[in-house]
Design a protein around this motif. Sequence first.
Motif, mmCIF file in Angstrom:
data_model
loop_
_atom_site.group_PDB
_atom_site.id
_atom_site.type_symbol
_atom_site.label_atom_id
_atom_site.label_comp_id
_atom_site.label_asym_id
_atom_site.label_seq_id
_atom_site.Cartn_x
_atom_site.Cartn_y
_atom_site.Cartn_z
ATOM 1 N N ASN A 199 0.862 -1.185 0.000
ATOM 2 C CA ASN A 199 0.000 0.000 0.000
ATOM 3 C C ASN A 199 0.895 1.230 0.000
ATOM 4 O O ASN A 199 1.461 1.602 1.030
ATOM 5 N N CYS A 200 1.026 1.860 -1.155
ATOM 6 C CA CYS A 200 1.940 2.996 -1.290
ATOM 7 C C CYS A 200 1.498 4.194 -0.442
ATOM 8 O O CYS A 200 2.307 5.064 -0.143
ATOM 9 N N GLY A 201 0.221 4.231 -0.077
ATOM 10 C CA GLY A 201 -0.264 5.340 0.734
ATOM 11 C C GLY A 201 -0.078 5.120 2.216
ATOM 12 O O GLY A 201 -0.288 6.041 3.014
ATOM 13 N N ALA A 202 0.316 3.911 2.616
ATOM 14 C CA ALA A 202 0.427 3.596 4.043
ATOM 15 C C ALA A 202 1.865 3.621 4.547
ATOM 16 O O ALA A 202 2.091 3.579 5.753
ATOM 17 N N ILE A 244 -1.029 3.566 -6.246
ATOM 18 C CA ILE A 244 0.195 3.977 -6.921
ATOM 19 C C ILE A 244 0.263 5.495 -7.095
ATOM 20 O O ILE A 244 1.345 6.086 -7.184
ATOM 21 N N GLY A 245 -0.892 6.157 -7.098
ATOM 22 C CA GLY A 245 -0.922 7.617 -7.222
ATOM 23 C C GLY A 245 -0.299 8.331 -6.045
ATOM 24 O O GLY A 245 0.006 9.524 -6.121
ATOM 25 N N GLU A 246 -0.098 7.622 -4.917
ATOM 26 C CA GLU A 246 0.510 8.220 -3.726
ATOM 27 C C GLU A 246 2.032 8.159 -3.757
ATOM 28 O O GLU A 246 2.686 8.669 -2.844
ATOM 29 N N LEU A 247 2.609 7.546 -4.789
ATOM 30 C CA LEU A 247 4.067 7.404 -4.856
ATOM 31 C C LEU A 247 4.713 8.767 -5.118
ATOM 32 O O LEU A 247 4.364 9.441 -6.092
ATOM 33 N N PRO A 248 5.667 9.206 -4.285
ATOM 34 C CA PRO A 248 6.324 10.508 -4.485
ATOM 35 C C PRO A 248 7.058 10.562 -5.825
ATOM 36 O O PRO A 248 7.513 9.536 -6.343
ATOM 37 N N LEU A 249 7.192 11.769 -6.365
ATOM 38 C CA LEU A 249 7.792 11.940 -7.688
ATOM 39 C C LEU A 249 9.213 11.381 -7.768
ATOM 40 O O LEU A 249 9.588 10.765 -8.770
ATOM 41 N N HIS A 250 10.027 11.575 -6.705
ATOM 42 C CA HIS A 250 11.423 11.110 -6.789
ATOM 43 C C HIS A 250 11.503 9.582 -6.810
ATOM 44 O O HIS A 250 12.449 9.014 -7.371
ATOM 45 N N LEU A 251 10.492 8.907 -6.261
ATOM 46 C CA LEU A 251 10.471 7.445 -6.328
ATOM 47 C C LEU A 251 9.837 6.950 -7.625
ATOM 48 O O LEU A 251 10.083 5.819 -8.036
ATOM 49 N N GLN A 252 9.034 7.794 -8.257
ATOM 50 C CA GLN A 252 8.480 7.425 -9.558
ATOM 51 C C GLN A 252 9.599 7.214 -10.574
ATOM 52 O O GLN A 252 9.529 6.316 -11.418
ATOM 53 N N VAL A 253 10.653 8.024 -10.470
ATOM 54 C CA VAL A 253 11.809 7.875 -11.361
ATOM 55 C C VAL A 253 12.458 6.508 -11.146
ATOM 56 O O VAL A 253 12.808 5.801 -12.101
ATOM 57 N N LYS A 254 12.605 6.101 -9.892
ATOM 58 C CA LYS A 254 13.261 4.835 -9.581
ATOM 59 C C LYS A 254 12.386 3.648 -9.975
ATOM 60 O O LYS A 254 12.894 2.619 -10.416
ATOM 61 N N LEU A 255 11.066 3.813 -9.840
ATOM 62 C CA LEU A 255 10.168 2.740 -10.274
ATOM 63 C C LEU A 255 10.234 2.587 -11.791
ATOM 64 O O LEU A 255 10.209 1.453 -12.304
ATOM 65 N N LEU A 256 10.351 3.696 -12.498
ATOM 66 C CA LEU A 256 10.493 3.638 -13.957
ATOM 67 C C LEU A 256 11.753 2.858 -14.333
ATOM 68 O O LEU A 256 11.737 2.047 -15.273
ATOM 69 N N HIS A 257 12.841 3.063 -13.584
ATOM 70 C CA HIS A 257 14.082 2.322 -13.852
ATOM 71 C C HIS A 257 13.861 0.823 -13.637
ATOM 72 O O HIS A 257 14.354 -0.003 -14.416
ATOM 73 N N VAL A 258 13.121 0.469 -12.581
ATOM 74 C CA VAL A 258 12.838 -0.950 -12.314
ATOM 75 C C VAL A 258 12.062 -1.558 -13.478
ATOM 76 O O VAL A 258 12.350 -2.676 -13.925
ATOM 77 N N SER A 281 -0.354 -2.688 -10.596
ATOM 78 C CA SER A 281 -0.620 -1.517 -9.766
ATOM 79 C C SER A 281 -2.099 -1.172 -9.802
ATOM 80 O O SER A 281 -2.850 -1.659 -10.653
ATOM 81 N N ALA A 282 -2.524 -0.342 -8.858
ATOM 82 C CA ALA A 282 -3.940 0.030 -8.771
ATOM 83 C C ALA A 282 -4.077 1.442 -8.223
ATOM 84 O O ALA A 282 -3.214 1.923 -7.474
ATOM 85 N N THR A 283 -5.165 2.091 -8.584
ATOM 86 C CA THR A 283 -5.433 3.438 -8.079
ATOM 87 C C THR A 283 -6.908 3.771 -8.213
ATOM 88 O O THR A 283 -7.595 3.237 -9.093
ATOM 89 N N ASN A 284 -7.391 4.640 -7.321
ATOM 90 C CA ASN A 284 -8.730 5.214 -7.496
ATOM 91 C C ASN A 284 -8.627 6.678 -7.905
ATOM 92 O O ASN A 284 -9.621 7.403 -7.919
ATOM 93 N N CYS A 285 -7.385 7.100 -8.226
ATOM 94 C CA CYS A 285 -7.145 8.478 -8.680
ATOM 95 C C CYS A 285 -7.220 8.551 -10.204
ATOM 96 O O CYS A 285 -7.084 7.545 -10.895
ATOM 97 N N ASP A 286 -7.388 9.758 -10.714
ATOM 98 C CA ASP A 286 -7.343 10.000 -12.152
ATOM 99 C C ASP A 286 -5.893 10.307 -12.517
ATOM 100 O O ASP A 286 -5.447 11.458 -12.422
#
Length: 446
Positions: A199-202, A244-258, A281-286
């Motif tokens: 849970n990326c938000g937890a 997944i929408g709760e993932l901070p921007l700096h970690l989004q870069v690292k997830l993209l690398h993965v 991944s899952a989200t209820n965000c737009d």
Amino acid sequence: MKTLKILVVDDEPAIRQIMASVIAREGHDVSVAEDGTSALEQLTANEYDVVFSDVRMPDFTGIELLKRAKAANVEAQFIIMTAFASVNTAIEAMRNGAFDYLTKPLRPEDVTHRINQIADFIGLKSENKVLRGLVMGIGDRQCAMPSESMAKVDRLIQKVAKTDSTVLITGESGTGKGVTAKTIHQNSLRATGTFIPVNCGAIPEHLMESELFGHTKGAFTGATKAKKGLFEEADGGTIFLDEIGELPLHLQVKLLHVLEEKQVRPVGSERFIDIDARIVSATNCDLQQMVKDNKFREDLYFRLNIFNIDLPSLKDRKDDIKILIDFFVKREGKKLGLTQHFDIEAEALELLENYQYPGNIRELENIIARALILADDDIIRTTDLPNQMLDQSKPTISGDKTLREQVRDFEMQIIKQAIADSNDDRRVAAEKLGLGLSSLYRKLDE
């Protein structure tokens, strides 16, 4: 290879010590016992995968230990060790359910070979169990749905499950995104691997990187030892990144690398580690709007959204509600330790079927659990349902019906409620409403 939990039973301390050393060197958890009695106590108190047992011990034989363990429903695989090998000993051991036997003096390579054989055997048993569950439709987390919208979702799951494609599951909160992710995993070629939900938000932001990618000893204050990240834990299986929408921007870069390189780098390390984990991944965000607002990386969005499954809200799948009610009555009753059969009165069922469920399936699940606890005489009544359901059932003005029709609907609700409050005694209900019994019947028949 899976880490096995192994018990060594022998009355000779030197044998126990040597065996424990060999087994630990292979990376398995090992315990020891000096006789059959202490071994049986450990076997019934803990779960073991393998037991190496001597035949001759002070209290009773290793074969007797095997028999008693099987009688106590211990599922561990037994290897019988003996310095007095004979055809009869081997036959008796195998007849009573031993996996194999070894003769003393033991060679380390024979011990490790038997362990590897059992590890493969356990893996096959686990795989067969998963496959049987898929074929038979076994599972207490889901049930078949008749609605066309969910039939479409099922078709999408079956299509994508057998691939290694990333999947993005979207939908309102409570629509079953976690169950959908687990179903994809269970129907995939990775079904015998690990399913790791995250849970990326937890997870606190300052801990998220080390939780996902791991860290080395001393990487930060409090990192007293190296720790695997969740991506490594999911190697060979599936990692489910919820919210997944709760993932901070700096970690989004690292997830993209993965996603692009199939590698992670633990915090504090200069070395990349190859990983083989499917990402769902899952989200209820737009997320598309978040991309426009510069809150979510566009390149990451496109990598995650290769295959999208959008889950409908429960209010848009009315055909499924009755089946879900029956399913949750059985499942929640079992979880609560309620073994009796429950009935639902007609008025309560009507409320359950017509409620809008802003919290979707999760809200229905909680409503049923609450109602089972409150139900008297094993019957769920309107009084066992939450107030918001009763409030929503109050009559509203409809432009599609005449005044007479709306008055008639309101009158019928009052009559049905009076009958329910009178324990289905229509004579009592008529008296409460100030009607003759024949008048009550006439109104019900109109």
